[in-house]
Design an enzyme around this catalytic site. Structure first.
Site, mmCIF file in Angstrom:
data_model
loop_
_atom_site.group_PDB
_atom_site.id
_atom_site.type_symbol
_atom_site.label_atom_id
_atom_site.label_comp_id
_atom_site.label_asym_id
_atom_site.label_seq_id
_atom_site.Cartn_x
_atom_site.Cartn_y
_atom_site.Cartn_z
ATOM 1 N N GLU A 81 49.934 16.885 78.299
ATOM 2 C CA GLU A 81 50.610 16.005 77.342
ATOM 3 C C GLU A 81 52.117 16.139 77.516
ATOM 4 O OE1 GLU A 81 49.450 16.718 73.285
ATOM 5 O OE2 GLU A 81 50.849 15.232 72.493
ATOM 6 N N ASN A 121 43.974 8.759 69.720
ATOM 7 C CA ASN A 121 43.822 10.219 69.672
ATOM 8 C C ASN A 121 44.007 10.662 68.225
ATOM 9 O OD1 ASN A 121 44.139 13.141 70.745
ATOM 10 N ND2 ASN A 121 45.998 12.823 69.532
ATOM 11 N N GLU A 122 43.114 11.505 67.759
ATOM 12 C CA GLU A 122 43.208 12.033 66.389
ATOM 13 C C GLU A 122 43.613 10.902 65.437
ATOM 14 O OE1 GLU A 122 45.325 15.810 66.195
ATOM 15 O OE2 GLU A 122 43.763 16.753 67.411
ATOM 16 N N TYR A 178 40.401 23.857 67.656
ATOM 17 C CA TYR A 178 41.309 24.961 67.973
ATOM 18 C C TYR A 178 40.968 26.156 67.092
ATOM 19 C CZ TYR A 178 44.397 21.716 70.477
ATOM 20 O OH TYR A 178 44.917 20.823 71.367
ATOM 21 N N GLU A 186 40.021 18.736 73.436
ATOM 22 C CA GLU A 186 41.076 19.717 73.117
ATOM 23 C C GLU A 186 40.398 20.940 72.524
ATOM 24 O OE1 GLU A 186 44.518 18.358 70.917
ATOM 25 O OE2 GLU A 186 44.426 16.367 71.853
ATOM 26 N N GLN A 191 46.173 23.470 76.799
ATOM 27 C CA GLN A 191 46.548 22.483 77.787
ATOM 28 C C GLN A 191 46.807 23.196 79.108
ATOM 29 O OE1 GLN A 191 49.490 19.602 76.600
ATOM 30 N NE2 GLN A 191 48.789 19.517 74.497
HETATM 31 O O1 AHR Z 1 47.500 19.969 71.885
HETATM 32 C C1 AHR Z 1 48.530 19.803 70.950
HETATM 33 C C2 AHR Z 1 48.184 18.760 69.895
HETATM 34 O O2 AHR Z 1 47.113 19.190 69.127
HETATM 35 C C3 AHR Z 1 47.747 17.432 70.429
HETATM 36 O O3 AHR Z 1 48.798 16.600 70.735
HETATM 37 C C4 AHR Z 1 46.969 16.858 69.281
HETATM 38 O O4 AHR Z 1 45.985 15.960 69.691
HETATM 39 C C5 AHR Z 1 46.420 18.089 68.593
HETATM 40 O O5 AHR Z 1 46.626 18.042 67.220
#
Ligand code: AHR
Length: 540
Positions: free
Chosen positions: A54, A214-215, A288, A339, A389
């Site tokens: 990104e 995205n999101e 995450y 992600e 990432q």
């Molecule tokens: O990976 C960092 C961010 O985390 C990404 O841009 C987003 O999609 C997520 O919230």
């Protein structure tokens, strides 16, 4: 000999001596692995082993892009060391340009002659971590030096497929059509194909995978699921295909938000106006393990807590799959975990420009490995995974700054696990005593050993994580339905749970040979404490 290397060698020697049977009797095992050679679960999609890039902090600028005129060794502007490393681990797909950045990005800014590309504020300019940059640099003001052509060239140079995320929040749907046209229309057929040729490619890029936002529940527009479902219908209806079998990915839930999935799928499949789009193939999930500590400052309880939080991805996969199946009865749409990774507090980034940059310890390698094992165990449900990432960011494979470069323990995980790509997943049982721990006053439990197995021709690969930070596991492996003829082993672990690679010591954590003994048709192996291992069984 370096201290860490000495400790590692000593640990291997202890592990090996524990395998020796006394008086011919098999040693007492602490853990068991049972593989069912004739119980296939489905093909492991190679795309499970993808990466995410990104325009944020040091991922693109200083990370994979150094520019053609840089003193740093490069291939047409791409950091050569990074490309060379990636070629070795068979990355199948890379996602770009975001992430949240995608829903503020105009793809037109990143095509055409470099000198004419505009500069705009980067989405991440508002991030608190960006305050330290004092409104300066490409991390704040996007120069658009790296655009679609540069990204596709990067993918081509490592043999990966591109996966692009379209802007649903701030561009009209016609711009999505035009981006597809720019990438995929035949040579000379459209004005955009001619513009692409000026950018270096007469031939179409044939991009198959496209994220529709995205999101979209958050940075991608703060939509309600019903509203996002309408946008999804609009953006995905009649996209030009130019003979490419487009694979569209819907913007799925925040973590395991089942309500988002129920309400979206109800509005696509279950409404009185069902939407039957055969290109809708993927439902994106982000998970995450967000942790309020720095990457290098932790004790036992946090070691286990991070692994446990990452392990929750299995629950997410099962729960989401079950809800999706209530509407998409034939399960045409599969999960795309695009992600994932442990996410720590700022403080270990290698340069202030690396927003969300963090160090990667052996704990993170275990977290990545257990996530990949989870994907392998659900080949019918998960069709793609992209780690967040690739470089200088959350769960990175590489850390670099200017001319300094290193591969993190995560890089080695992807290297060790690559052999699963395209294999037939096999049913397997992993058993070892559970680990009980206390985190922030709450008692909790995590499995002691878990993993996955797959078969390609006459080789069965078993990968496993010993989550126990302190006890090696003398493990007995049995294969049902076939005979083991030979076994080899590899392990990744460290003498100290905080160990990580640095510019001064870039190989502090790296894979080593693991002794595994074949006797009486079974394998006995001591899986080191806090390690991930790979056993390759030649079978007949
Ligand atoms: O990976 C960092 C961010 O985390 C990404 O841009 C987003 O999609 C997520 O919230």
């Amino acid at each position: 000999m370096h201290r860490r290397h000495f400790l590692k060698t000593a640990a291997m020697a202890t592990a090996a001596s524990m395998c020796v049977s006394r008086g011919g009797a098999a040693p007492q095992a602490d853990a068991f692995i049972e593989i069912m050679a004739d119980e296939g679960l489905g093909e492991i999609s190679p795309l499970l082993y993808g990466q995410f890039t990104e325009h944020i902090g040091g991922v693109i600028y200083d990370g994979l892009w150094v520019g053609e005129h840089s003193k740093i060794r490069n291939y047409h502007g791409l950091r050569a060391e990074l490309v060379d490393h990636l070629k070795k681990i068979h990355v199948p797909i890379v996602r770009w340009p975001g992430g949240c950045f995608a829903d503020s990005y105009n793809w037109r800014d990143g095509v055409g002659p470099l000198a004419k590309r505009p500069r705009h504020a980067n989405f991440w300019e508002v991030e608190p971590d960006a305050q330290r940059l004092h409104e300066q640099g490409p991390q704040i003001f996007e120069p658009n030096e790296f655009g679609t052509d540069e990204f596709v060239r990067f993918c081509q140079s490592i043999g990966a497929e591109p996966y692009l995320a379209a802007n649903v929040r701030s561009l009209p749907s016609l711009e999505f059509d035009h981006w597809v046209e720019y990438c995929n229309s035949p040579a000379g057929s459209t004005s955009l194909a001619e513009l692409r040729a000026e950018g270096g490619s007469h031939d179409p890029y044939k991009v198959r995978w496209w994220g529709v936002g995205n999101e979209s529940w958050g940075c991608g527009g703060n939509f309600l699921p019903e509203d996002y479902a309408s946008e999804f219908r609009r953006y995905s209806t009649w996209i030009p295909s130019f003979g490419v079998d487009l694979q569209l990915v819907g913007s799925g839930p925040n973590d395991n938000d089942l309500d988002w999935t129920h309400r979206f799928f109800e509005n696509i499949f279950g409404s009185n106006h069902p939407y039957d789009n055969r290109h809708f193939k993927g439902w994106s999930v982000h998970h995450y393990a967000a942790h309020g500590e720095q990457a290098l400052r932790f004790e036992d309880s946090s070691w286990y807590q991070v692994l446990k939080e990452c392990d929750y991805v299995e629950q997410i996969i099962e729960d989401q799959w079950s809800v999706m199946g209530q509407y998409d009865k034939e399960h045409r749409v599969r999960l795309v975990v695009d992600e994932y990774g442990p996410w720590y507090m700022e403080g270990t980034e290698l340069d202030p420009t690396h927003i969300f940059g963090q160090q990667v310890t052996v704990r993170d390698a275990l977290a990545t490995a257990l996530t990949l094992d989870t994907f392998n165990r659900h080949p019918e449900k998960v069709c793609m995974g992209t780690n967040a990432q690739l470089v200088n960011n959350i769960n990175a494979l590489f850390l670099c700054h200017e001319d300094k470069f290193l591969a993190t323990p995560n890089y080695h995980v992807f290297g060790m696990y690559a052999v699963h790509q395209g294999g037939q997943a096999l049913r397997a049982n992993f058993s070892a005593p559970n680990i009980h721990f206390n985190h922030e006053g709450k008692s909790s439990t995590l499995w002691g050993l878990n993993g996955s197995a797959s078969r390609k021709a006459n080789v069965i690969t078993v990968t496993a994580v010993n989550a126990d930070a302190h006890s090696p596991k003398l493990t007995r492996l049995k294969l049902r339905g076939m005979n083991i003829q030979q076994v080899t082993g590899t392990a990744l672990f460290a003498a100290d749970m905080h160990d990580h690679n640095t510019f001064e010591d870039p190989t502090a954590v790296q894979p080593a040979t693991l002794r595994a003994d074949l006797s009486g048709g079974e394998v006995n192996v001591t899986i080191p404490a806090g390690s991930l291992v790979k056993l390759e069984l030649t079978v007949g």
